[in-house]
Design an enzyme around this catalytic site. Structure first.
Site, short mmCIF file in Angstrom:
data_model
loop_
_atom_site.label_atom_id
_atom_site.label_comp_id
_atom_site.label_asym_id
_atom_site.label_seq_id
_atom_site.Cartn_x
_atom_site.Cartn_y
_atom_site.Cartn_z
N LYS A 158 -10.16 8.42 3.12
CA LYS A 158 -10.87 8.82 1.91
C LYS A 158 -11.62 7.63 1.30
O LYS A 158 -12.78 7.75 0.93
CB LYS A 158 -9.86 9.41 0.91
N ASP A 161 -0.58 4.90 -2.98
CA ASP A 161 -0.64 6.37 -2.95
C ASP A 161 0.55 6.99 -2.20
O ASP A 161 0.64 8.21 -2.09
CB ASP A 161 -1.95 6.83 -2.29
C1 S3P Z 1 -8.62 3.59 -4.06
C2 S3P Z 1 -7.86 2.75 -4.80
C3 S3P Z 1 -6.56 3.10 -5.39
C4 S3P Z 1 -5.99 4.38 -4.76
C5 S3P Z 1 -7.02 5.44 -4.61
C6 S3P Z 1 -8.17 4.96 -3.73
C7 S3P Z 1 -9.92 3.13 -3.54
O1 S3P Z 1 -6.73 3.33 -6.78
O2 S3P Z 1 -4.92 4.88 -5.54
O3 S3P Z 1 -6.48 6.62 -4.04
O4 S3P Z 1 -10.50 3.81 -2.66
O5 S3P Z 1 -10.39 2.08 -3.97
P1 S3P Z 1 -6.61 2.14 -7.86
O6 S3P Z 1 -7.80 1.27 -7.75
O7 S3P Z 1 -6.59 2.87 -9.19
O8 S3P Z 1 -5.32 1.45 -7.56
#
Ligand code: S3P
Length: 454
Positions: free
Chosen positions: A28, A331
């Site tokens: 993702k 996550d």
């Molecule tokens: C992500 C960073 C994380 C993660 C999210 C995806 C990203 O969030 O929890 O699902 O793609 O940079 P945070 O930056 O809030 O830790």
């Protein structure tokens, strides 16, 4: 999508060991970035393996609304005809980022340094999440943000005309905040510098380089002994279109992986899983718990390390997970908590503060998921303590998923081993990250069905 009727699902104990190969969707984080960088580059970027979950489709729609051409070939390859840095155009309507915090926060970075007016919103979950963590640093570029009380969406953005580069120390470990600052730096002159106290996923840095930007990364020792990073980006590069191969998402692999570990006698292969070391904290924890996970055929695909996971079910024991591991598995705590609930002994997961601001308050939602299914759980400060008995919990609970895909999938995995089935009150949000999850899990032996048919 929050207006759609809820789709409750029931997951019952698997009748036989899980067996077979399960193809997981594209990463993702990398998928969002590939579409955004493609839109900011000159030329046509081709993306293979892109996640086609709701979250990423929102990013695709937003980049289209900003003037990029984004199309999907019949064979699943995506093409993005980019506008070049500074070349995005004013969107004619509100940008709806659905359930996706990554899409919203990264896009704020891009929009801050494009002299455009835009309005951004999201579903009820996203409208409840804190945006000040990006609004505050990005305002120093000269952009203006107008948000609801508490810095919440909807948000109006007037991007800066002559943007200033940022020099920012990220106060919380967040790849989204780091990335928003770096993306803003693409259309500001001079050096943009971001310091993070703990290393978080580095897909933005890697992909910036892949598209031709100059990025340097220095490891900085922090007083706590944790490995921080200082990232510097040379502003206003010319990004050149570059093909992207998206690896399988380790955060999605986590669900079939834990399911296979918990259902006795299971043997499951999960091919082409991304193994970026800043994403693999869960695998380390599970190995410490005694899990049998073989990583075969290690290779590099599209600049990221990948491998095939071969998982064999078997007993697990408790683990004590240190707080510094959190960014590499942020996550994965809900599904790790499910594994811990079935393990022998008391598990302590430390330093989970950031879980409170995910798609739901995941600390509370995970504790409730386990409690309603007969597991003893405590929250002490930012730690979660899970009392495993080594036997599957009783189950039989209805789990409130709070518009959170990972809570829904964790509940469904728990139901595969509990004595009584587990219900997820709304599984609709699984499509944000793992379309086809239920069908794929049922194909390897799970027993998941719509609750209405019970
Ligand atoms: C992500 C960073 C994380 C993660 C999210 C995806 C990203 O969030 O929890 O699902 O793609 O940079 P945070 O930056 O809030 O830790």
């Amino acid at each position: 999508m929050d207006e759609a009727a809820p789709t409750p699902l029931i997951s019952a104990k698997a009748a036989a060991p899980l067996n077979g190969t399960i193809a997981i969707p594209g990463d993702k984080s990398i998928s969002h970035r590939a579409l955004m960088f493609g839109a900011l580059a000159i030329g046509e970027t081709r993306i293979t393996g892109l996640l086609t979950g709701e979250d990423v489709l929102r990013t695709a729609a937003a980049m289209r609304a900003l003037g990029a051409e984004v199309t999907r070939d019949p064979d699943g390859t995506w093409r993005v005809a980019g506008r070049g840095i500074g070349g995005l155009t004013e969107p004619a309507d509100v940008l709806d980022m659905g359930n996706s915090g990554t899409a919203a926060r990264l896009l704020c970075g891009i929009l801050a340094t494009h002299p455009l007016f835009s309005v951004m919103t999201g579903d009820a979950s996203l409208r409840g999440r804190p945006m000040r963590r990006v609004i505050d640093p990005l305002s120093a570029t000269g952009a203006h943000f107008f948000a609801r009380e508490g810095g919440r969406l909807p948000l109006a953005i007037q991007g800066a005309r002559d943007a200033l580069p940022l020099d920012y120390r990220v106060p919380v470990p967040s790849a989204q905040v780091k990335s928003a600052v770096l993306l803003a730096g693409l259309n500001a002159p001079g050096i943009t510098r971001v310091e993070e106290p703990e290393a978080t996923r580095d897909h933005t840095e890697n992909m910036l380089r892949h598209f031709g930007a100059t990025v340097s990364v220095e490891i900085s020792e922090t007083p706590t002994g944790r490995n921080g990073r200082i990232v510097e980006l040379q502003g206003q590069p010319e990004l050149r279109a570059a093909d992207v191969v998206v690896p399988g998402d380790p955060s999605s692999a986590a669900f079939p992986l834990v399911a296979a570990l918990l259902v006795p006698g299971s043997k499951v292969t999960i091919p082409a899983v991304g193994l970026n070391p800043l994403r693999t904290g869960l695998f380390l924890c599970l190995e410490e718990m005694g899990a049998n996970i073989a990583i075969l055929n290690r290779r590099t695909e599209g600049g990221e390390p990948v491998g095939d996971l071969q998982v064999t079910g078997g007993p697990l024991h408790a683990v004590d997970v240190p707080p510094e591991r959190a960014p590499s598995m942020i996550d994965e705590y809900p599904i790790l908590a499910v594994a811990a609930a079935c393990a022998t002994g008391t598990t302590r997961l430390r330093g989970l503060k950031e879980l409170r601001v995910k798609e739901s308050d995941r600390l509370a939602a995970t504790a409730a998921l386990l409690t309603v299914n007969g597991v003893r759980v405590e929250i002490e400060g930012d730690d979660m303590i899970i009392h495993g008995t080594g036997a599957p919990p009783s189950g039989g609970g209805v789990v409130e998923t709070h518009m959170d895909h990972r809570i829904a999938m964790s509940a469904i995995v728990l139901g595969m081993v509990t004595a009584a089935p587990v219900t997820a009150d709304d599984a609709g949000f699984i499509d944000t990250s793992f379309p086809g999850f239920v069908e794929l899990m049922n194909a390897i032996g799970a027993s998941i069905r719509p609750a209405a048919q019970s």
